[in-house]
Motif scaffolding. Structure first.
Motif, PDB file in Angstrom:
ATOM      1  N   PHE A 124       0.765  -1.294  -0.096  1.00  0.00           N
ATOM      2  CA  PHE A 124       0.088   0.043  -0.016  1.00  0.00           C
ATOM      3  C   PHE A 124       0.960   1.310  -0.028  1.00  0.00           C
ATOM      4  N   ASN A 125       1.937   1.148   0.708  1.00  0.00           N
ATOM      5  CA  ASN A 125       3.124   2.185   0.658  1.00  0.00           C
ATOM      6  C   ASN A 125       3.477   2.584  -0.641  1.00  0.00           C
ATOM      7  N   ALA A 126       3.583   1.559  -1.361  1.00  0.00           N
ATOM      8  CA  ALA A 126       4.374   1.743  -2.972  1.00  0.00           C
ATOM      9  C   ALA A 126       2.850   2.425  -3.916  1.00  0.00           C
ATOM     10  N   PHE A 127       1.928   1.807  -3.417  1.00  0.00           N
ATOM     11  CA  PHE A 127       0.819   2.474  -4.397  1.00  0.00           C
ATOM     12  C   PHE A 127       0.535   3.949  -3.805  1.00  0.00           C
ATOM     13  N   GLY A 195      15.681  -0.536 -14.419  1.00  0.00           N
ATOM     14  CA  GLY A 195      15.044  -1.955 -14.381  1.00  0.00           C
ATOM     15  C   GLY A 195      15.900  -2.982 -14.099  1.00  0.00           C
ATOM     16  N   LEU A 196      17.080  -2.681 -14.481  1.00  0.00           N
ATOM     17  CA  LEU A 196      18.292  -3.871 -14.524  1.00  0.00           C
ATOM     18  C   LEU A 196      18.882  -3.881 -12.828  1.00  0.00           C
ATOM     19  N   SER A 197      18.224  -3.080 -11.808  1.00  0.00           N
ATOM     20  CA  SER A 197      18.768  -3.068 -10.639  1.00  0.00           C
ATOM     21  C   SER A 197      18.029  -3.076  -9.702  1.00  0.00           C
ATOM     22  N   LEU A 198      17.159  -2.154  -9.892  1.00  0.00           N
ATOM     23  CA  LEU A 198      16.411  -1.909  -8.564  1.00  0.00           C
ATOM     24  C   LEU A 198      15.353  -2.879  -8.258  1.00  0.00           C
ATOM     25  N   PRO A 199      14.551  -3.780  -9.437  1.00  0.00           N
ATOM     26  CA  PRO A 199      13.836  -4.822  -8.974  1.00  0.00           C
ATOM     27  C   PRO A 199      14.346  -5.793  -8.247  1.00  0.00           C
ATOM     28  N   PHE A 200      15.758  -6.066  -8.138  1.00  0.00           N
ATOM     29  CA  PHE A 200      16.460  -6.933  -7.357  1.00  0.00           C
ATOM     30  C   PHE A 200      16.382  -6.411  -5.964  1.00  0.00           C
ATOM     31  N   ILE A 201      16.436  -5.214  -5.887  1.00  0.00           N
ATOM     32  CA  ILE A 201      16.518  -4.581  -4.418  1.00  0.00           C
ATOM     33  C   ILE A 201      14.958  -4.736  -4.014  1.00  0.00           C
ATOM     34  N   SER A 202      14.088  -4.292  -5.053  1.00  0.00           N
ATOM     35  CA  SER A 202      12.479  -4.515  -4.427  1.00  0.00           C
ATOM     36  C   SER A 202      12.251  -5.897  -3.844  1.00  0.00           C
ATOM     37  N   PHE A 203      12.919  -7.022  -4.594  1.00  0.00           N
ATOM     38  CA  PHE A 203      12.431  -8.359  -4.272  1.00  0.00           C
ATOM     39  C   PHE A 203      13.171  -8.596  -2.954  1.00  0.00           C
ATOM     40  N   ALA A 204      14.209  -7.943  -2.663  1.00  0.00           N
ATOM     41  CA  ALA A 204      14.727  -8.305  -1.127  1.00  0.00           C
ATOM     42  C   ALA A 204      14.066  -7.839   0.182  1.00  0.00           C
ATOM     43  N   ALA A 226       6.841 -13.548   1.886  1.00  0.00           N
ATOM     44  CA  ALA A 226       7.962 -12.525   1.368  1.00  0.00           C
ATOM     45  C   ALA A 226       8.347 -12.594   0.104  1.00  0.00           C
ATOM     46  N   PHE A 227       8.284 -14.177  -0.186  1.00  0.00           N
ATOM     47  CA  PHE A 227       8.733 -14.373  -1.752  1.00  0.00           C
ATOM     48  C   PHE A 227       7.761 -14.036  -2.636  1.00  0.00           C
ATOM     49  N   VAL A 228       6.313 -14.389  -2.429  1.00  0.00           N
ATOM     50  CA  VAL A 228       5.605 -13.792  -3.256  1.00  0.00           C
ATOM     51  C   VAL A 228       5.261 -12.463  -3.358  1.00  0.00           C
ATOM     52  N   ALA A 229       5.600 -11.740  -2.225  1.00  0.00           N
ATOM     53  CA  ALA A 229       5.470  -9.884  -2.318  1.00  0.00           C
ATOM     54  C   ALA A 229       6.623  -9.614  -3.204  1.00  0.00           C
ATOM     55  N   GLY A 230       7.652 -10.178  -2.935  1.00  0.00           N
ATOM     56  CA  GLY A 230       8.910  -9.615  -3.642  1.00  0.00           C
ATOM     57  C   GLY A 230       8.925  -9.973  -5.032  1.00  0.00           C
ATOM     58  N   ALA A 231       8.501 -10.995  -5.269  1.00  0.00           N
ATOM     59  CA  ALA A 231       8.867 -11.592  -6.781  1.00  0.00           C
ATOM     60  C   ALA A 231       7.488 -10.961  -7.624  1.00  0.00           C
ATOM     61  N   SER A 232       6.373 -10.782  -6.998  1.00  0.00           N
ATOM     62  CA  SER A 232       5.157 -10.292  -7.676  1.00  0.00           C
ATOM     63  C   SER A 232       5.541  -8.735  -8.032  1.00  0.00           C
ATOM     64  N   TYR A 233       6.230  -8.223  -6.961  1.00  0.00           N
ATOM     65  CA  TYR A 233       6.473  -6.552  -7.096  1.00  0.00           C
ATOM     66  C   TYR A 233       7.702  -6.336  -8.248  1.00  0.00           C
ATOM     67  N   GLY A 234       8.945  -7.280  -7.814  1.00  0.00           N
ATOM     68  CA  GLY A 234       9.854  -7.098  -8.626  1.00  0.00           C
ATOM     69  C   GLY A 234       9.550  -7.283 -10.077  1.00  0.00           C
ATOM     70  N   ILE A 235       8.973  -8.309 -10.322  1.00  0.00           N
ATOM     71  CA  ILE A 235       8.841  -8.666 -11.771  1.00  0.00           C
ATOM     72  C   ILE A 235       7.781  -7.553 -12.421  1.00  0.00           C
ATOM     73  N   PRO A 249       5.236   2.289 -12.707  1.00  0.00           N
ATOM     74  CA  PRO A 249       5.671   1.131 -11.985  1.00  0.00           C
ATOM     75  C   PRO A 249       5.032   0.732 -10.581  1.00  0.00           C
ATOM     76  N   ASN A 250       4.964   1.973  -9.929  1.00  0.00           N
ATOM     77  CA  ASN A 250       4.495   1.765  -8.761  1.00  0.00           C
ATOM     78  C   ASN A 250       3.088   1.450  -8.469  1.00  0.00           C
ATOM     79  N   ILE A 251       2.412   2.005  -9.482  1.00  0.00           N
ATOM     80  CA  ILE A 251       0.706   1.559  -9.182  1.00  0.00           C
ATOM     81  C   ILE A 251       0.688  -0.007  -9.682  1.00  0.00           C
ATOM     82  N   THR A 252       1.260  -0.438 -10.839  1.00  0.00           N
ATOM     83  CA  THR A 252       1.131  -1.578 -10.926  1.00  0.00           C
ATOM     84  C   THR A 252       1.820  -2.553 -10.411  1.00  0.00           C
ATOM     85  N   SER A 253       2.897  -2.490  -9.712  1.00  0.00           N
ATOM     86  CA  SER A 253       3.521  -3.418  -8.866  1.00  0.00           C
ATOM     87  C   SER A 253       2.720  -3.560  -7.745  1.00  0.00           C
ATOM     88  N   ALA A 254       2.277  -2.442  -6.987  1.00  0.00           N
ATOM     89  CA  ALA A 254       1.620  -2.398  -5.903  1.00  0.00           C
ATOM     90  C   ALA A 254       0.404  -3.174  -5.855  1.00  0.00           C
TER      91      ALA A 254
END
Length: 543
Positions: A124-127, A195-204, A226-235, A249-254
């Motif tokens: 929700f924070n990301a949204f 997109g080549l770096s931040l999604p990995f951090i978002s996943f973690a 945590a895996f579902v949250a990080g993977a769904s958001y990061g991808i 990206p924040n809207i769609t990922s959230a």
């Protein structure tokens, strides 16, 4: 009468940088070692920076004073306006009694506090960051977590750290768009590289949040979520920034993350739940009574907030306030006399001598704070909150936030002195002197920019051009360092005095900002170092 910035006043860039760093170093020590109140620490930091500006940088005293006042003005509008409106909206939800339903609706997904935290602090924070930004997401989600029973310090710290995943693309991608404007690089190109770096951090980040909240034992218990949250958001973040652009990206990922967590918890729940005791009004609600209508009514303040800030971010809405637009008259631009275009930026910060504008914009209707106010008005009418309660809530909100607002005022005042006197640029240029090591240190420049200004947008406006120029001098692809300026800046948001003051005010930690500062410090530095390593590798591999 104009004054041209001097970036190496002591004729030794490292000595000049050390002097420019003194106010920042003092602020760090004041909060971490001396454990001063943020109001006092920030006030003394302003004094230090002011003295350095007029004695070392030879900035005219009147200009230094005007830069400080300009910063004070910006701290009130739009920043404090947004924070007051956001906390007021949350308090209306509590005073109306509807927050009990909000709490129960979240509990209906999972009673586990760790999963609730991922839903609120991460997704929700990301949204909200994608739609509004400028401190509102941290204020609202931190307050929500406190309402769910979280310790205020932990709630604020978790929301600050979680904001790392979304900070680069806040407020409909404005940070990346600004980076493109000052560097001349297509924002879409910058977006793809991020997109080549931040999604990995978002996943973690979800794993980190759970570990902070409940240690490695808790992480072992809920790592699948945590895996579902990080993977769904990061991808989703990677796909959006790569193929759509920086705006969404924040809207769609959230949204994808929220849906993924909700669906996953329908088939899986941890064997051991972490359940928090909620203090205060804690009316127990039967889950059978949680009809869709009741839930929608309870969430109506936040649904209205989402709708309003989304509308306020749409290009068609913004055009109404553009020059010549039908509502352009609601925007007032106040030039700061004696400062506006009187300070001249020079090389290598900019390619050629450029006047530094100083215009305080008062956008009465188009401000994000106004969008939140409209959401509050809707909530008052829809939930039928008595006028007496509304006024008492507003008074309570302003009283509670008065000290954080003073801190924000001082911090922004310091940032504006540092920017207009050239102290910020000196720090950036000193790091740029490291030549072959600069790709690793490039994110540190962005980190300094956000620490000083509290904004990734302002950081990119301040240092975007410097990153581009330095990249050309050391034969690195400019886009690598321009993107690193954004990525590194994001890692400072959790530590920025402005963000800390906002979070502290939202959860009632006024006077304890130093504790929150220490809470986030180590995580900011670790993530910054990781970003530096990634940037260094990119500078070698991307040619």
């Amino acid at each position: 009468m104009t004054w041209t910035q001097v970036y190496d006043p002591l004729n030794n860039i490292w000595l000049s940088a050390f002097v420019a760093f003194i106010p920042i170093l003092f602020f760090f020590l004041a909060l971490t070692v001396l454990k001063m109140r943020a109001t006092i620490a920030s006030f003394l930091t302003v004094i230090l920076s002011f003295i350095i500006a007029i004695t070392v940088y030879d900035m005219p005293t009147t200009m230094a004073a005007e830069a400080t006042v300009y910063g004070f003005g910006f701290s009130f509008w739009p920043i404090s306006y947004i924070v007051i409106a956001a906390v007021f909206l949350y308090k209306l939800s509590v005073k109306s009694g509807q927050f009990n339903v909000v709490r129960s609706s979240i509990a209906s997904i999972s009673n586990d506090a760790r999963i609730q935290m991922l839903l609120v602090a991460f997704a929700f924070n990301a949204f909200l960051e994608g739609a509004a930004g400028f401190g509102a997401p941290i204020a609202i989600t931190a307050a929500l977590l406190v309402g769910l029973g979280f310790n205020p310090l932990v709630a604020a710290g978790l929301c600050l750290i979680a904001n790392t995943a979304s900070g680069a693309f806040g407020a409909m991608g404005i940070p990346v768009i600004v980076a493109g404007e000052v560097s001349g690089i297509d924002p879409m190109t910058i977006s793809k590289l991020l997109g080549l770096s931040l999604p990995f951090i978002s996943f973690a980040i979800p794993f980190l949040l759970v570990a902070i909240l409940d240690g490695f034992k808790g992480l072992r218990q809920v790592w699948p979520v945590a895996f579902v949250a990080g993977a769904s958001y990061g991808i989703t973040q990677y796909l959006t920034v790569t193929f759509v652009g920086p705006e969404l990206p924040n809207i769609t990922s959230a949204i994808v993350c929220l849906v993924a967590i909700t669906l996953f918890t329908k088939v899986w729940q941890p064997k051991e739940e972490m359940v928090l005791e909620v203090k205060g009004n804690n009316e127990e609600l039967d889950m059978k009574d949680l009809s869709a209508k009741k839930i929608a009514k309870a969430w109506s303040p936040f649904i209205a907030l989402t709708v309003m800030v989304t509308v306020w971010s749409l290009p068609v809405f913004k055009k109404l306030f553009a020059e010549g637009g039908p509502l352009s008259g609601t925007i007032f631009k106040i030039t700061i006399p004696g400062l506006h275009n009187q300070v001249i930026k020079g090389q290598p910060i900019v390619p050629e001598a450029t006047p530094y504008p100083a215009i305080l914009t008062i956008d009465l209707l188009s401000a994000t704070g106004t969008a939140i106010v409209f959401a509050a008005i809707f909530s008052i009418l829809y939930l039928r909150i008595p006028f007496k309660t509304v006024m008492a809530t507003l008074k309570e909100t302003i009283q509670e936030l008065s000290k954080p607002i003073i801190t924000i005022m001082m911090v922004i005042g310091f940032a504006y002195i540092a920017n207009y006197s050239g102290q910020s640029s000196t720090l950036g240029l000193a790091l740029a002197e490291t030549a072959n090591f600069f790709p690793f240190l490039s994110p540190f420049v962005g980190w300094i920019g956000v620490f000083l200004t509290g904004s990734v947008v302002s950081n990119n406006a301040l240092f975007g051009s410097l990153q581009q120029i330095t990249a050309e001098q050391i034969n690195v692809l400019p886009i690598v360092l321009v993107a690193a300026n954004t990525a590194g800046g994001v890692m400072a948001k959790m530590l920025s005095p402005q963000s800390v003051a906002i979070a502290s005010g939202a959860v009632g930690l006024v006077g304890r900002e130093s504790e929150l500062f220490r809470f986030t410090l180590k995580y900011s530095m670790v993530l910054l170092i990781i970003t530096g390593v990634i940037t260094y590798l990119q500078s070698i591999l991307i040619t």
